[in-house]
Design an enzyme around this catalytic site. Structure first.
Site: not given
Length: 337
Positions: A17, A101, A140, A203-204, A227-228
């Site tokens: 997200p 976040c 998350k 993630n990452g 993600g990015r």
């Protein structure tokens, strides 16, 4: 891997997200190229219960999204419970809680990664949300607040005890924001913790197939979340899947291929917003990422980012396609920053 009764198959790939990124048109592009699970942009619990239309629009789901989750954030337990009920009415496959976040506007009231400063409250909030809805709840989060408080192993146990059906972990602390390197060794510690029974999603820093495989082998997670690395490169999902299956790298797309994807995403953005200028503005972050390594491209990129009309954008895309059409886009050294 399963979340509740939803079978996601072996090693599913999740689209992370991202605010102002994971709206309809971008989710569609990622799904087209093999993303298995969609997330909406994260939505504010306070805005949801106040019935703010812009926030509710973020929760509009489409047939192509499935399986899909709505991610909510907030600091007040009662508001988060009510927001989860509102989100459930939109019929997502599950609801995700944003405990990760790192941005100031989110953490200043204790939401997002700010919840890592109060694991007890995080656990109570999760328990309350799980009890309030009938669909699976996931979460998350990050490794901790800062270098001295990497509490993810304890947090993961608490969230599992609170009833989450799966947990996604970004391999940074809040204080790192998106700097430095993600620490997948701590994600591995969670996955290898004998107490953990729920799926763990890593993630990452996944910016290509080889990184994805290396992180997977290091951590043993049940799924990967990108993600990015997908911004300007939605086909990263098909690249990762192919590499994990065959050990072979797919050839990068030609500029002509990329231009066609940009046109498709742009047209869908305009249709969804029902406003040409709004659709173009939505695309600017993507324009900046779609052509990362082309030589002598600076002037065209600036013009593309400044374009105000559909005609001017299309003319620039024509120029790019004619000038670079058969060139392949090299993502090898593209930064995620």
């Amino acid at each position: 891997m399963k979340i509740g009764s939803i079978d996601l198959g072996e090693m599913p790939l999740f689209l992370a997200p991202m605010e102002d990124v994971t709206y309809k048109s971008f989710r569609y592009m990622c799904k087209k190229y093999g993303a298995d699970v969609m997330y909406t942009e994260f939505v504010s619990s306070e805005a949801l219960i106040r019935d703010i239309q812009k926030t509710k629009q973020k929760m509009t789901l489409f047939d192509f999204d499935r399986p899909v989750t709505i991610q909510i954030y907030g600091h007040d337990i009662n508001s988060m419970v009510e927001a989860a009920k509102v989100a459930e009415e939109c019929q997502p496959d599950f609801i995700d809680i944003n405990y990760g976040c790192p941005m100031k506007k989110i953490i200043r009231h204790g939401a997002g990664a700010g919840m890592l400063l109060d694991p007890d409250k995080m656990q109570r909030m999760t328990e309350a949300i799980v009890k309030a809805v009938k669909i699976p709840v996931t979460a998350k989060t990050r490794l901790g607040w800062d270098h001295d408080t990497k509490i993810i192993v304890d947090v993961a146990e608490r969230l599992q005890d609170a009833g989450v059906a799966a947990l996604a972990i970004h391999g940074r602390t809040r204080s790192m924001l998106y700097t430095g390197e993600a620490d997948w060794s701590l994600i591995a510690d969670v996955k290898n913790n004998p107490r953990m029974k729920i799926p763990i999603i890593g993630n990452g820093d996944i910016n290509g197939p080889e990184k994805a495989k290396a992180f997977l082998e290091q951590s043993g997670v049940d799924a990967l979340m990108i993600g990015r690395g997908s911004i300007g490169r939605p086909w990263i999902f098909s690249e990762v899947k192919h590499y994990l299956k065959t050990g072979e790298l797919l050839p990068p797309p030609t500029v002509a291929d990329v231009v066609q994807n940009v046109r498709d995403q742009l047209n869908m953005s305009i249709e969804w917003k029902d406003n040409v200028r709004s659709g173009i503005l939505m695309m600017r972050r993507h324009f900046a990422k779609y052509f990362p390594t082309l030589p002598n491209f600076r002037e065209l990129r600036i013009r593309l980012l400044q374009a105000e009309t559909l005609e001017s954008v299309q003319e620039l895309l024509d120029l790019i396609e004619v000038g670079y059409g058969d060139t392949r886009v090299d993502y090898t050294n593209v930064s995620l920053k």
